[in-house]
Design a protein around this motif. Structure first.
Motif, PDB file in Angstrom:
ATOM      1  N   ALA A 365      83.459  21.009  33.494  1.00 35.32           N
ATOM      2  CA  ALA A 365      83.488  19.552  33.333  1.00 35.32           C
ATOM      3  C   ALA A 365      83.887  18.859  34.627  1.00 35.32           C
ATOM      4  CB  ALA A 365      84.456  19.164  32.217  1.00 35.32           C
ATOM      5  N   ASN A 366      83.395  17.653  34.798  1.00 38.11           N
ATOM      6  CA  ASN A 366      83.737  16.780  35.933  1.00 38.11           C
ATOM      7  C   ASN A 366      83.244  17.302  37.276  1.00 38.11           C
ATOM      8  OD1 ASN A 366      85.136  14.783  34.414  1.00 38.11           O
ATOM      9  ND2 ASN A 366      86.915  16.151  34.305  1.00 38.11           N
ATOM     10  N   LEU A 367      82.347  18.279  37.256  1.00 41.50           N
ATOM     11  CA  LEU A 367      81.822  18.804  38.514  1.00 41.50           C
ATOM     12  C   LEU A 367      80.573  18.007  38.894  1.00 41.50           C
ATOM     13  CD1 LEU A 367      82.089  20.846  40.763  1.00 41.50           C
ATOM     14  CD2 LEU A 367      80.847  22.502  39.373  1.00 41.50           C
ATOM     15  N   ASP A 368      80.809  16.889  39.530  1.00 42.92           N
ATOM     16  CA  ASP A 368      79.707  16.003  39.922  1.00 42.92           C
ATOM     17  C   ASP A 368      79.156  16.367  41.299  1.00 42.92           C
ATOM     18  OD1 ASP A 368      80.126  14.480  37.561  1.00 42.92           O
ATOM     19  OD2 ASP A 368      81.778  13.444  38.545  1.00 42.92           O
ATOM     20  N   THR A 369      80.057  16.681  42.225  1.00 42.22           N
ATOM     21  CA  THR A 369      79.658  17.046  43.589  1.00 42.22           C
ATOM     22  C   THR A 369      80.364  18.339  43.961  1.00 42.22           C
ATOM     23  OG1 THR A 369      79.508  14.686  44.140  1.00 42.22           O
ATOM     24  CG2 THR A 369      79.478  16.256  45.966  1.00 42.22           C
ATOM     25  N   PRO A 370      79.724  19.478  43.720  1.00 47.48           N
ATOM     26  CA  PRO A 370      80.371  20.748  44.054  1.00 47.48           C
ATOM     27  C   PRO A 370      80.766  20.799  45.526  1.00 47.48           C
ATOM     28  CG  PRO A 370      78.416  21.131  42.712  1.00 47.48           C
ATOM     29  CD  PRO A 370      78.408  19.672  43.077  1.00 47.48           C
ATOM     30  N   ASP A 371      81.955  21.334  45.783  1.00 49.19           N
ATOM     31  CA  ASP A 371      82.446  21.458  47.148  1.00 49.19           C
ATOM     32  C   ASP A 371      81.504  22.374  47.928  1.00 49.19           C
ATOM     33  OD1 ASP A 371      83.803  22.013  49.507  1.00 49.19           O
ATOM     34  OD2 ASP A 371      85.767  22.075  48.539  1.00 49.19           O
ATOM     35  N   PRO A 372      80.803  21.861  48.937  1.00 53.68           N
ATOM     36  CA  PRO A 372      79.826  22.691  49.656  1.00 53.68           C
ATOM     37  C   PRO A 372      80.456  23.850  50.401  1.00 53.68           C
ATOM     38  CG  PRO A 372      80.150  20.603  50.802  1.00 53.68           C
ATOM     39  CD  PRO A 372      80.870  20.490  49.490  1.00 53.68           C
ATOM     40  N   GLU A 373      81.739  23.757  50.695  1.00 49.83           N
ATOM     41  CA  GLU A 373      82.405  24.841  51.412  1.00 49.83           C
ATOM     42  C   GLU A 373      82.658  26.061  50.522  1.00 49.83           C
ATOM     43  OE1 GLU A 373      85.894  23.538  53.405  1.00 49.83           O
ATOM     44  OE2 GLU A 373      84.866  21.984  54.574  1.00 49.83           O
ATOM     45  N   LEU A 374      82.578  25.873  49.209  1.00 49.92           N
ATOM     46  CA  LEU A 374      82.877  26.977  48.298  1.00 49.92           C
ATOM     47  C   LEU A 374      81.671  27.894  48.111  1.00 49.92           C
ATOM     48  CD1 LEU A 374      85.102  25.181  45.645  1.00 49.92           C
ATOM     49  CD2 LEU A 374      85.707  26.155  47.872  1.00 49.92           C
ATOM     50  N   ASP A 375      80.483  27.330  47.973  1.00 46.80           N
ATOM     51  CA  ASP A 375      79.233  28.086  47.972  1.00 46.80           C
ATOM     52  C   ASP A 375      79.210  29.207  46.934  1.00 46.80           C
ATOM     53  OD1 ASP A 375      76.663  28.721  48.780  1.00 46.80           O
ATOM     54  OD2 ASP A 375      77.343  30.092  50.351  1.00 46.80           O
ATOM     55  N   ILE A 376      79.507  28.871  45.693  1.00 47.93           N
ATOM     56  CA  ILE A 376      79.349  29.797  44.575  1.00 47.93           C
ATOM     57  C   ILE A 376      78.543  29.100  43.488  1.00 47.93           C
ATOM     58  CG2 ILE A 376      81.409  31.203  45.008  1.00 47.93           C
ATOM     59  CD1 ILE A 376      82.898  29.498  42.950  1.00 47.93           C
ATOM     60  N   ASP A 377      77.987  29.877  42.578  1.00 47.53           N
ATOM     61  CA  ASP A 377      77.097  29.341  41.542  1.00 47.53           C
ATOM     62  C   ASP A 377      77.923  28.898  40.338  1.00 47.53           C
ATOM     63  OD1 ASP A 377      75.017  28.663  39.885  1.00 47.53           O
ATOM     64  OD2 ASP A 377      74.394  30.735  39.489  1.00 47.53           O
ATOM     65  N   VAL A 378      78.443  27.678  40.401  1.00 46.28           N
ATOM     66  CA  VAL A 378      79.268  27.154  39.313  1.00 46.28           C
ATOM     67  C   VAL A 378      78.380  26.404  38.322  1.00 46.28           C
ATOM     68  CG1 VAL A 378      81.265  25.762  38.701  1.00 46.28           C
ATOM     69  CG2 VAL A 378      81.198  26.919  40.910  1.00 46.28           C
ATOM     70  N   VAL A 379      78.451  26.793  37.061  1.00 45.32           N
ATOM     71  CA  VAL A 379      77.678  26.126  36.011  1.00 45.32           C
ATOM     72  C   VAL A 379      78.270  24.747  35.770  1.00 45.32           C
ATOM     73  CG1 VAL A 379      76.939  26.236  33.598  1.00 45.32           C
ATOM     74  CG2 VAL A 379      77.104  28.340  34.957  1.00 45.32           C
ATOM     75  N   HIS A 380      77.427  23.737  35.753  1.00 44.62           N
ATOM     76  CA  HIS A 380      77.911  22.387  35.468  1.00 44.62           C
ATOM     77  C   HIS A 380      76.798  21.590  34.809  1.00 44.62           C
ATOM     78  CE1 HIS A 380      75.994  20.510  39.153  1.00 44.62           C
ATOM     79  NE2 HIS A 380      76.004  21.788  39.504  1.00 44.62           N
ATOM     80  N   THR A 381      77.149  20.430  34.330  1.00 43.42           N
ATOM     81  CA  THR A 381      76.250  19.486  33.643  1.00 43.42           C
ATOM     82  C   THR A 381      75.930  19.908  32.217  1.00 43.42           C
ATOM     83  OG1 THR A 381      75.233  18.923  35.777  1.00 43.42           O
ATOM     84  CG2 THR A 381      74.091  18.186  33.774  1.00 43.42           C
ATOM     85  N   ALA A 382      75.507  21.153  32.023  1.00 42.88           N
ATOM     86  CA  ALA A 382      75.129  21.635  30.686  1.00 42.88           C
ATOM     87  C   ALA A 382      75.369  23.134  30.604  1.00 42.88           C
ATOM     88  CB  ALA A 382      73.654  21.318  30.418  1.00 42.88           C
ATOM     89  N   PRO A 383      75.493  23.679  29.385  1.00 44.88           N
ATOM     90  CA  PRO A 383      75.627  25.135  29.259  1.00 44.88           C
ATOM     91  C   PRO A 383      74.398  25.836  29.842  1.00 44.88           C
ATOM     92  CG  PRO A 383      76.087  24.047  27.159  1.00 44.88           C
ATOM     93  CD  PRO A 383      75.514  23.002  28.063  1.00 44.88           C
ATOM     94  N   ARG A 384      74.602  27.041  30.323  1.00 43.54           N
ATOM     95  CA  ARG A 384      73.494  27.821  30.866  1.00 43.54           C
ATOM     96  C   ARG A 384      73.291  29.080  30.022  1.00 43.54           C
ATOM     97  NH1 ARG A 384      73.892  29.902  36.930  1.00 43.54           N
ATOM     98  NH2 ARG A 384      74.048  27.634  37.282  1.00 43.54           N
ATOM     99  N   ALA A 385      72.051  29.350  29.667  1.00 38.61           N
ATOM    100  CA  ALA A 385      71.726  30.581  28.949  1.00 38.61           C
ATOM    101  C   ALA A 385      71.791  31.755  29.916  1.00 38.61           C
ATOM    102  CB  ALA A 385      70.345  30.481  28.326  1.00 38.61           C
ATOM    103  N   VAL A 386      72.671  32.701  29.632  1.00 40.39           N
ATOM    104  CA  VAL A 386      72.840  33.888  30.470  1.00 40.39           C
ATOM    105  C   VAL A 386      73.069  35.078  29.542  1.00 40.39           C
ATOM    106  CG1 VAL A 386      74.217  35.025  32.266  1.00 40.39           C
ATOM    107  CG2 VAL A 386      73.918  32.537  32.323  1.00 40.39           C
ATOM    108  N   ALA A 387      72.306  36.138  29.739  1.00 38.44           N
ATOM    109  CA  ALA A 387      72.553  37.374  28.995  1.00 38.44           C
ATOM    110  C   ALA A 387      73.737  38.075  29.656  1.00 38.44           C
ATOM    111  CB  ALA A 387      71.315  38.255  29.010  1.00 38.44           C
ATOM    112  N   VAL A 388      74.880  37.987  29.024  1.00 32.95           N
ATOM    113  CA  VAL A 388      76.118  38.496  29.635  1.00 32.95           C
ATOM    114  C   VAL A 388      76.427  39.881  29.081  1.00 32.95           C
ATOM    115  CG1 VAL A 388      78.555  38.079  30.060  1.00 32.95           C
ATOM    116  CG2 VAL A 388      76.984  36.139  29.879  1.00 32.95           C
ATOM    117  N   ALA A 389      76.203  40.896  29.901  1.00 35.00           N
ATOM    118  CA  ALA A 389      76.586  42.258  29.524  1.00 35.00           C
ATOM    119  C   ALA A 389      77.997  42.583  29.985  1.00 35.00           C
ATOM    120  CB  ALA A 389      75.593  43.262  30.097  1.00 35.00           C
ATOM    121  N   ALA A 390      78.406  41.984  31.106  1.00 36.63           N
ATOM    122  CA  ALA A 390      79.750  42.222  31.647  1.00 36.63           C
ATOM    123  C   ALA A 390      80.229  40.961  32.349  1.00 36.63           C
ATOM    124  CB  ALA A 390      79.750  43.396  32.616  1.00 36.63           C
ATOM    125  N   ALA A 391      81.503  40.676  32.188  1.00 34.04           N
ATOM    126  CA  ALA A 391      82.090  39.468  32.782  1.00 34.04           C
ATOM    127  C   ALA A 391      83.518  39.755  33.179  1.00 34.04           C
ATOM    128  CB  ALA A 391      82.052  38.311  31.785  1.00 34.04           C
TER     129      ALA A 391
END
Length: 410
Positions: A365-391
């Motif tokens: 939530a509230n991730l409107d402008t992801p910090d460009p220095e972090l450079d990771i794939d953060v899910v935002h705006t809506a849920p993402r369909a992901v087949a999660v075998a391990a987390a």
């Protein structure tokens, strides 16, 4: 030398009481919707930071009965409701189980600080003779595990882990060790916290740890955001029922997911600041993956600690970039729930179980402008369909205490 066989603890039940809702269904619905819960807290009137994430509409008298509720601190109220939901979800009947084979391991950072604050005020205004005889059993950090055992007749090992904001994750890892040792067949594991009192919030404010967005509380918790400025204090509880797999299978239980790895480490760097190198965080994640017999490339999803502090999010992101070059889907539910300290790891582990089951990673939530220095794939705006075998589910606390779980599909 033979490699050790990974040990999988079956997750057969979950229970949640969070600012996103009372119960798993209500909490998960709000978290998937990415609806922030921070709002002005009237109990903090006059404080420089006067907003938190409280559990909405929580009536302990109605949920637990007045006779039970009056003698317990709120952090135990939350834990009892979550534990009862988890036990029912697991299809277990405490009246018929072998209590000597059931353990309880709960995480908590602060104990019954609301009770202590209230009774300290009584001491100052009315004298020592008016302080409640229940003060000590209400405020003790250990009492949450004791009261859960009393409530359900769990006669096995009973303890509380306190590793600051990693407490609940430490508890779940410790519970898994009890199952692996053969000491228990079932362990109730998780965390609870209800420390939203003026002294605690004043302390966090003086440290500069809290967001100062007093004009827009709902937007204050913004993990991995470019203009994040601190966390939002919260309360809550999460409880998982863990079982030895053979025990769960023998009784025909539904296995929702598995806790397959646990790692822990210490930064040994600073009381409140993370080691900027991220070495301790990386060690904990690698240890959890090794324990599970998995490689970083096997991880599909990271439920991040992601508190919305500038240094904390930066260090975690740095480690995730190093370890996971394939970029698993990352989220932080704290954008919705705020930071519930010793309960956070259990709430987030439960959310990771739900992501595995539903194939959905909730948005940050509230991730409107992801910090460009972090450079990771953060899910935002809506849920993402992901087949999660391990987390992985990551938790890091003051004192440099790091704890990480690996959860896998059943």
């Amino acid at each position: 030398m033979l490699e050790p066989t990974p040990f999988h603890a079956a997750v057969t039940g979950i229970g949640l009481v969070t600012p996103a809702g009372i119960g798993v269904e209500a909490s998960w619905r709000t978290i998937l919707a990415g609806r922030p819960t921070a709002t002005v807290d009237h109990a903090l009137e006059g404080m420089p930071v006067d907003f938190t994430c409280r559990v909405p509409g929580f009536d302990a008298d109605a949920l637990l009965g007045r006779r039970t509720a009056w003698r317990l601190d709120r952090y135990v109220h939350l834990a009892l409701v979550a534990a009862r939901e988890a036990i029912a979800d697991a299809g277990l009947d405490p009246s018929s189980w072998d209590g000597s084979r059931v353990g309880v391991v709960m995480g908590n950072a602060l104990g019954g600080v609301a009770t202590f604050a209230a009774q300290h005020e009584t001491l100052l205004t009315d004298g020592a003779g008016k302080v409640s005889s229940l003060l000590i059993p209400m405020m003790g950090v250990n009492m949450v595990a004791g009261y859960l055992a009393i409530d359900c007749g769990a006669l096995g090992p009973n303890l509380v882990t306190t590793t600051a904001c990693a407490s609940a994750t430490t508890a779940i890892g410790t519970a898994r060790d009890l199952l692996r040792s053969g000491r228990c067949d079932v362990v109730l594991a998780g965390g609870a916290e209800a420390g939203l009192s003026k002294p605690i919030l004043a302390g966090f404010t003086r440290m500069g740890a809290l967001s100062g967005r007093v004009d827009d509380p709902a937007a204050a918790s913004r993990p991995f955001e470019q203009d994040r400025d601190g966390f939002v204090a919260a309360e809550g509880a999460g409880v998982l029922v863990l079982e030895r797999e053979e025990h769960a299978v023998a009784r025909g239980a539904r296995i929702r997911a598995r806790v397959s790895g646990y790692g822990a480490s210490a930064d040994a760097h600073h009381a409140t600041a993370p080691d900027p190198s991220g070495a301790g965080v990386e060690a904990a994640i690698r240890s959890a993956l090794d324990d599970a017999g998995l490689a970083p490339s096997d991880v599909d999803h990271v439920n991040a600690h992601g508190t919305s502090t500038r240094p904390g999010d930066a260090v975690e992101a740095q480690v995730l970039r190093r370890l996971f070059p394939d970029g698993p889907a990352v989220t932080s539910v704290k954008g919705v729930t705020g930071h519930s300290l010793g309960a956070a790891g259990a709430i987030e582990a439960a959310c990771t179980v739900l992501s595995i089951e539903d194939g959905l990673v909730p948005p940050t939530a509230n991730l409107d402008t992801p910090d460009p220095e972090l450079d990771i794939d953060v899910v935002h705006t809506a849920p993402r369909a992901v087949a999660v075998a391990a987390a992985t589910s990551n938790s890091f606390g003051f004192g440099g205490q790091n704890a990480v779980l690996v959860l896998t599909a059943a």
